[in-house]
Design a protein around this motif. Structure first.
Motif, PDB file in Angstrom:
ATOM      1  N   SER A   9      -7.515   3.407 -12.983  1.00 34.32           N
ATOM      2  CA  SER A   9      -7.391   3.355 -11.531  1.00 34.32           C
ATOM      3  C   SER A   9      -7.328   4.807 -11.054  1.00 34.32           C
ATOM      4  O   SER A   9      -6.907   5.695 -11.787  1.00 34.32           O
ATOM      5  CB  SER A   9      -6.151   2.575 -11.097  1.00 34.32           C
ATOM      6  N   TRP A  11      -7.362   7.393  -7.136  1.00 36.05           N
ATOM      7  CA  TRP A  11      -7.307   7.496  -5.675  1.00 36.05           C
ATOM      8  C   TRP A  11      -8.505   8.289  -5.203  1.00 36.05           C
ATOM      9  O   TRP A  11      -8.799   9.368  -5.724  1.00 36.05           O
ATOM     10  CB  TRP A  11      -6.037   8.201  -5.237  1.00 36.05           C
ATOM     11  N   LYS A  13     -10.300   9.216  -1.321  1.00 34.46           N
ATOM     12  CA  LYS A  13     -10.240   9.092   0.138  1.00 34.46           C
ATOM     13  C   LYS A  13      -9.045   8.250   0.565  1.00 34.46           C
ATOM     14  O   LYS A  13      -9.141   7.375   1.406  1.00 34.46           O
ATOM     15  CB  LYS A  13     -11.542   8.517   0.692  1.00 34.46           C
ATOM     16  N   ASN A  14      -7.901   8.526  -0.058  1.00 34.77           N
ATOM     17  CA  ASN A  14      -6.623   7.863   0.238  1.00 34.77           C
ATOM     18  C   ASN A  14      -6.631   6.358   0.003  1.00 34.77           C
ATOM     19  O   ASN A  14      -5.849   5.629   0.605  1.00 34.77           O
ATOM     20  CB  ASN A  14      -6.178   8.165   1.665  1.00 34.77           C
ATOM     21  N   LYS A  15      -7.496   5.880  -0.873  1.00 35.41           N
ATOM     22  CA  LYS A  15      -7.548   4.465  -1.226  1.00 35.41           C
ATOM     23  C   LYS A  15      -7.623   4.329  -2.740  1.00 35.41           C
ATOM     24  O   LYS A  15      -8.385   5.038  -3.389  1.00 35.41           O
ATOM     25  CB  LYS A  15      -8.762   3.786  -0.602  1.00 35.41           C
ATOM     26  N   PRO A  16      -6.837   3.402  -3.297  1.00 32.17           N
ATOM     27  CA  PRO A  16      -6.915   3.177  -4.748  1.00 32.17           C
ATOM     28  C   PRO A  16      -8.131   2.322  -5.098  1.00 32.17           C
ATOM     29  O   PRO A  16      -8.563   1.484  -4.314  1.00 32.17           O
ATOM     30  CB  PRO A  16      -5.626   2.433  -5.061  1.00 32.17           C
ATOM     31  N   PHE A  17      -8.679   2.557  -6.267  1.00 27.60           N
ATOM     32  CA  PHE A  17      -9.758   1.721  -6.780  1.00 27.60           C
ATOM     33  C   PHE A  17      -9.638   1.656  -8.293  1.00 27.60           C
ATOM     34  O   PHE A  17      -8.985   2.474  -8.909  1.00 27.60           O
ATOM     35  CB  PHE A  17     -11.141   2.231  -6.347  1.00 27.60           C
TER      36      PHE A  17
END
Length: 62
Positions: A9, A11, A13-17
């Motif tokens: 996992s 981060w 652009k301030n989003k987890p994926f």
């Protein structure tokens, strides 16, 4: 050297994926994690500190 499937996992652009990839490495846990973090940060263009390895297991070659 063996092939390992890595789950990670990160981060971006301030989003987890989450994602996965296959790497070739020696059977040393520290080396696998180190190489996987470097590969993910390079591939996804994120800082290595933003990458977390969730797990890994050897792949079976045919």
């Amino acid at each position: 050297m063996k092939m390992f499937e890595i789950s990670y996992s990160a981060w971006k652009k301030n989003k987890p994926f989450r994602g996965s990839l296959i790497i070739q490495s020696v059977e040393d846990e520290k080396e696998i994690v180190k190489r996987a973090k470097l590969d993910v940060s390079t591939r996804e263009r994120v800082f290595i500190q933003d990458v977390k390895i969730l797990g890994f297991h050897p792949t079976f070659e045919k």
